[in-house]
Scaffold this motif. Structure first.
Motif, PDB file in Angstrom:
ATOM      1  N   ARG A   7       0.301  -1.781  -0.202  1.00 32.52           N
ATOM      2  CA  ARG A   7      -0.017  -0.217   0.269  1.00 32.52           C
ATOM      3  C   ARG A   7       1.142   1.205  -0.414  1.00 32.52           C
ATOM      4  O   ARG A   7       2.069   1.182   0.556  1.00 32.52           O
ATOM      5  N   PRO A   8       0.737   2.089  -0.949  1.00 30.44           N
ATOM      6  CA  PRO A   8       1.321   3.487  -0.677  1.00 30.44           C
ATOM      7  C   PRO A   8       1.580   3.694   0.847  1.00 30.44           C
ATOM      8  O   PRO A   8       0.147   4.034   1.867  1.00 30.44           O
ATOM      9  N   ARG A   9       2.871   4.755   0.681  1.00 32.26           N
ATOM     10  CA  ARG A   9       2.754   5.013   2.229  1.00 32.26           C
ATOM     11  C   ARG A   9       3.079   6.507   2.268  1.00 32.26           C
ATOM     12  O   ARG A   9       3.278   7.440   3.232  1.00 32.26           O
ATOM     13  N   VAL A  10       3.994   6.790   1.228  1.00 34.00           N
ATOM     14  CA  VAL A  10       4.520   8.430   0.722  1.00 34.00           C
ATOM     15  C   VAL A  10       4.451   8.481  -0.482  1.00 34.00           C
ATOM     16  O   VAL A  10       4.951   7.700  -1.192  1.00 34.00           O
ATOM     17  N   LEU A  11       3.875   9.222  -0.807  1.00 32.00           N
ATOM     18  CA  LEU A  11       3.842  10.110  -1.938  1.00 32.00           C
ATOM     19  C   LEU A  11       4.689  11.698  -1.819  1.00 32.00           C
ATOM     20  O   LEU A  11       3.550  12.411  -0.764  1.00 32.00           O
ATOM     21  N   LEU A  12       5.355  11.678  -3.002  1.00 31.44           N
ATOM     22  CA  LEU A  12       6.123  13.288  -3.597  1.00 31.44           C
ATOM     23  C   LEU A  12       5.837  13.370  -5.079  1.00 31.44           C
ATOM     24  O   LEU A  12       6.634  12.445  -6.351  1.00 31.44           O
ATOM     25  N   LEU A  13       5.389  15.152  -5.351  1.00 32.58           N
ATOM     26  CA  LEU A  13       5.158  15.058  -7.004  1.00 32.58           C
ATOM     27  C   LEU A  13       6.526  15.871  -7.331  1.00 32.58           C
ATOM     28  O   LEU A  13       6.926  16.772  -6.189  1.00 32.58           O
ATOM     29  N   PHE A 108      -3.061  17.571  -9.425  1.00 27.69           N
ATOM     30  CA  PHE A 108      -2.918  16.706 -10.127  1.00 27.69           C
ATOM     31  C   PHE A 108      -2.451  15.755  -8.331  1.00 27.69           C
ATOM     32  O   PHE A 108      -2.771  14.376  -8.489  1.00 27.69           O
ATOM     33  N   TYR A 109      -1.660  16.114  -7.594  1.00 31.66           N
ATOM     34  CA  TYR A 109      -1.395  15.598  -6.263  1.00 31.66           C
ATOM     35  C   TYR A 109      -2.303  15.292  -5.458  1.00 31.66           C
ATOM     36  O   TYR A 109      -2.872  14.015  -4.789  1.00 31.66           O
ATOM     37  N   SER A 110      -3.332  15.826  -5.422  1.00 30.81           N
ATOM     38  CA  SER A 110      -4.700  15.587  -4.711  1.00 30.81           C
ATOM     39  C   SER A 110      -5.883  14.600  -5.364  1.00 30.81           C
ATOM     40  O   SER A 110      -5.683  13.822  -4.707  1.00 30.81           O
ATOM     41  N   ALA A 111      -4.925  14.998  -6.438  1.00 34.76           N
ATOM     42  CA  ALA A 111      -6.088  12.905  -6.980  1.00 34.76           C
ATOM     43  C   ALA A 111      -5.424  12.016  -6.681  1.00 34.76           C
ATOM     44  O   ALA A 111      -5.475  10.807  -6.794  1.00 34.76           O
ATOM     45  N   ALA A 112      -4.022  11.435  -7.209  1.00 33.08           N
ATOM     46  CA  ALA A 112      -3.515  10.490  -6.900  1.00 33.08           C
ATOM     47  C   ALA A 112      -3.151  10.385  -4.837  1.00 33.08           C
ATOM     48  O   ALA A 112      -3.482   9.137  -4.888  1.00 33.08           O
ATOM     49  N   ALA A 115      -6.453   8.517  -4.875  1.00 34.17           N
ATOM     50  CA  ALA A 115      -6.245   7.069  -5.249  1.00 34.17           C
ATOM     51  C   ALA A 115      -5.831   6.123  -4.277  1.00 34.17           C
ATOM     52  O   ALA A 115      -5.807   5.319  -4.034  1.00 34.17           O
ATOM     53  N   ALA A 116      -4.223   6.847  -3.332  1.00 32.28           N
ATOM     54  CA  ALA A 116      -3.593   6.080  -2.346  1.00 32.28           C
ATOM     55  C   ALA A 116      -4.502   5.756  -1.427  1.00 32.28           C
ATOM     56  O   ALA A 116      -4.811   4.723  -0.834  1.00 32.28           O
ATOM     57  N   ILE A 117      -5.836   6.456  -1.279  1.00 28.44           N
ATOM     58  CA  ILE A 117      -6.748   6.437   0.428  1.00 28.44           C
ATOM     59  C   ILE A 117      -7.797   5.273  -0.201  1.00 28.44           C
ATOM     60  O   ILE A 117      -7.727   4.388   0.523  1.00 28.44           O
ATOM     61  N   VAL A 118      -8.006   4.722  -1.375  1.00 25.61           N
ATOM     62  CA  VAL A 118      -8.834   3.496  -2.280  1.00 25.61           C
ATOM     63  C   VAL A 118      -8.431   2.646  -1.780  1.00 25.61           C
ATOM     64  O   VAL A 118      -8.413   2.247  -1.454  1.00 25.61           O
ATOM     65  N   ILE A 119      -7.241   2.870  -2.380  1.00 21.71           N
ATOM     66  CA  ILE A 119      -6.465   1.077  -2.311  1.00 21.71           C
ATOM     67  C   ILE A 119      -6.085   1.640  -1.286  1.00 21.71           C
ATOM     68  O   ILE A 119      -6.107  -0.256  -0.761  1.00 21.71           O
TER      69      ILE A 119
END
Length: 123
Positions: A7-13, A108-112, A115-119
């Motif tokens: 599962r995604p833990r950290v996302l950086l744009l 775009f970051y908000s949408a990502a 998506a991470a929350i849904v995952i």
């Protein structure tokens, strides 16, 4: 970065023209404590390996083919990197992310992040 379940833990744009390894210090700082870091050949840098070693973690990074002195890595542990690739595939299942409809980085970051929350919710 992902957790043990993929599962995604950290996302950086980052900008599209920035290399992956340039944001590695920010990702490592945001990740908190970890015992092993799995990464692909794009992250093969001596300074990054030293940074990971200072945290007392194992760097599982294959060498870039242009490296003169080959550094061994844990091949069995590297097989777990498929969790990271599968996580990116799950995020790209969201059409808005895969095609990057949003022109502004914040949108775009908000949408990502959505998506991470849904995952996280599905897993």
């Amino acid at each position: 970065l992902t957790d043990d379940l993929g599962r995604p833990r950290v996302l950086l744009l980052t900008p599209g023209n920035a290399g992956d390894v340039t944001v590695a210090p920010a990702l490592i700082e945001a990740a908190g404590p970890f015992s092993r870091l799995l990464a692909d050949k794009a992250y093969d840098a001596n300074w990054l390996r030293e940074m990971i070693a200072k945290q007392g973690a194992e760097a599982v990074i294959p060498c870039n083919p242009t490296r003169k002195k080959i550094i061994p890595y844990n091949v069995v542990a590297y097989r777990q990197r498929n969790l990271i690739e599968r996580m990116f595939c799950r995020i790209k299942d969201f059409r808005r992310i895969a095609t990057r409809y949003d022109k502004r980085a914040r949108n775009f970051y908000s949408a990502a992040l959505i998506a991470a929350i849904v995952i996280w919710w599905i897993n």
